[in-house]
Design an enzyme around this catalytic site. Structure first.
Site, PDB file in Angstrom:
ATOM      1  CB  CYS A 137      -7.713  -7.043  22.127  1.00  0.00           C
ATOM      2  SG  CYS A 137      -7.354  -8.795  22.049  1.00  0.00           S
ATOM      3  CG  ASP A 145      -4.404 -18.277  30.355  1.00  0.00           C
ATOM      4  OD1 ASP A 145      -4.679 -17.078  30.168  1.00  0.00           O
ATOM      5  OD2 ASP A 145      -3.755 -18.960  29.533  1.00  0.00           O
TER       6      ASP A 145
END
Ligand code: SAH
Length: 409
Positions: free
Chosen positions: A353, A263
């Site tokens: 998403c 990340d």
């Protein structure tokens, strides 16, 4: 009562119970509705269609509260909607301290997101009904209608759940389109703790409702994290865009040999490491890379690293339709490298998403990635958000999260 009359034949979508009225469908407005005020929506011939919330600044000029001519929009209305939503979750959602209590249009409350967190307490199983002070409700108000009824909604939420604590995380850019400023703060009860621990599928996670992404946690991936947990035993796992380690912790719980997580947010990774400790997992099994996922995927490939299970759960690459082409290239890029990083028979969990990219297009993008990677990939399962994110048949726009579980030959 303020009345909105549509242009001829513009009533069709409302008759099919689609809950939005676009500005270009409106013929005239009688009265001067304030932002968020309830308006009557009528067909050109005067027929009643719906009661809706007025959003004068948005292209979505009105959002339907009710298609029932006899249903007024008042405090009792919000109480009923919240109670109905809670009853559905109580019946359908198990084994978690993080639930989406209200999912906008699908719960008849357009523009409202509510997540409900219940602090883990080893002596008490998670029960939505009586969490009381252990509960923390977090809301996002994203349209003028729910903004205008904020107090009624907060009362309905605390009344139905018995949870006194409500926090607002309306720090979302979409409010601009409604002419609303971004805002956060306590709406009821105590200020949220700096961090609370919630359990999901037997894994403990730190949730920071004030500073975390969205409402603090990606509640929508619960079932998919459970599936990763089920399929991780003895596997080498790579989790890209790991945030606070949702899928990584699930894999560790499921017995993964080793989990590499990527990340670009150091803060999220710090919480992820706390999560490893909170679960008593061996920190040696987990590697956390604070880095750009696009570059790191390629580097891992060049270094000859290979995995049995790869998760790709990136942020929304296409915030709107104009971004679809660029987003498609980005999805293809990570999926291509993700597939190449798999050993034969390996599993890829891949998600989008972006509301602007539908399931069909997403599958095409992934198929293109597999073709370019020169691997035979088989779809084992189509994936989506959990049952606490229902999808109205009249409102396919509500399906934002889609995923695929693929296996390489
Ligand atoms: N899978 C997570 C949620 C992912 S949210 C869960 O289940 O909880 C998307 C994450 O992608 C965010 O944490 C964000 O910090 C990270 N991110 C965004 N762009 C990135 C990039 N280019 N490289 C690596 N991480 C990135």
């Amino acid at each position: 009562m303020n009345t909105v009359t549509l242009k001829p034949s513009k009533e069709k979508s409302l008759l099919r119970r689609h809950p939005w009225v676009y500005a270009n469908a409106i013929d005239r407005v009688d009265g001067k509705p304030a932002p968020g005020a309830t308006v009557l929506v009528r067909a050109h011939d005067g027929r009643f269609l719906a009661r809706a919330a007025w959003s004068p600044h948005s292209q979505i000029r009105a959002r339907v509260w009710s298609f029932d001519e006899n249903e007024p929009v008042d405090h009792a209305f919000f109480k009923r909607r919240v109670q109905r939503a809670l009853a559905h979750r109580q019946a359908m959602v198990r084994g978690t301290g993080a639930v989406r209590l209200i999912f906008g249009e699908a719960d008849g409350l357009p523009g409202l997101i509510v997540d409900y967190y219940i602090a883990d307490d080893a002596t008490n199983p998670v029960a939505l009904a009586d969490a009381g002070k252990r509960g923390q409700i977090v809301c996002q108000f994203m349209a003028a209608g729910v903004e205008a009824w904020k107090d009624a909604i907060v009362q309905a939420l605390t009344g139905a759940t018995g949870c006194p604590n409500v926090y607002e995380r309306s720090d979302v850019s979409i409010r601009q389109k409604e002419g609303l400023d971004q805002t956060t703060g306590v709406l009821a009860g105590d200020a949220p703790p700096e961090t609370m621990i919630v359990s999901e599928n037997g894994v403990r996670y730190h949730v920071d409702v004030r500073n975390g992404h969205k409402t603090g946690f990606y509640v929508d991936q619960r079932d998919n994290r459970a599936l990763v947990q089920d399929l991780s035993n003895d596997r080498d796992v790579l989790n890209c865009f790991c945030y606070t380690g949702g899928f990584s912790l699930a894999a560790l719980k499921g017995g993964a040999k080793r989990v590499v997580s990527i990340d670009s947010s150091g803060e999220a990774l710090a919480v992820a490491k706390q999560n490893v400790a909170a679960n008593g997992f061996d920190a040696q099994r987990a590697t956390w890379l604070d880095a750009d996922a696009f570059k790191t995927l390629r580097r891992l490939y060049d270094d000859g690293e290979r995995f049995d299970l790869v998760v790709l759960d990136p942020p929304k690459f296409a915030p709107s339709r104009e971004h679809v082409d660029r987003a498609a290239r980005a999805y293809k890029d990570i999926n291509l490298t993700g597939l190449k990083l798999l050993r034969p028979g390996g599993l890829l969990f891949t998600y989008s998403c972006s509301g602007a990219i539908d399931a069909e297009l997403f599958q095409k993008i992934v198929a293109g990635a597999a073709a370019d990677a020169r691997v035979d990939a088989r779809i084992l399962k189509r994936l989506g958000a959990g049952v606490d994110h229902p999808l109205l048949t009249a409102f396919p726009e509500g399906e934002y999260l889609k995923g695929l579980l693929l296996q390489t030959a």
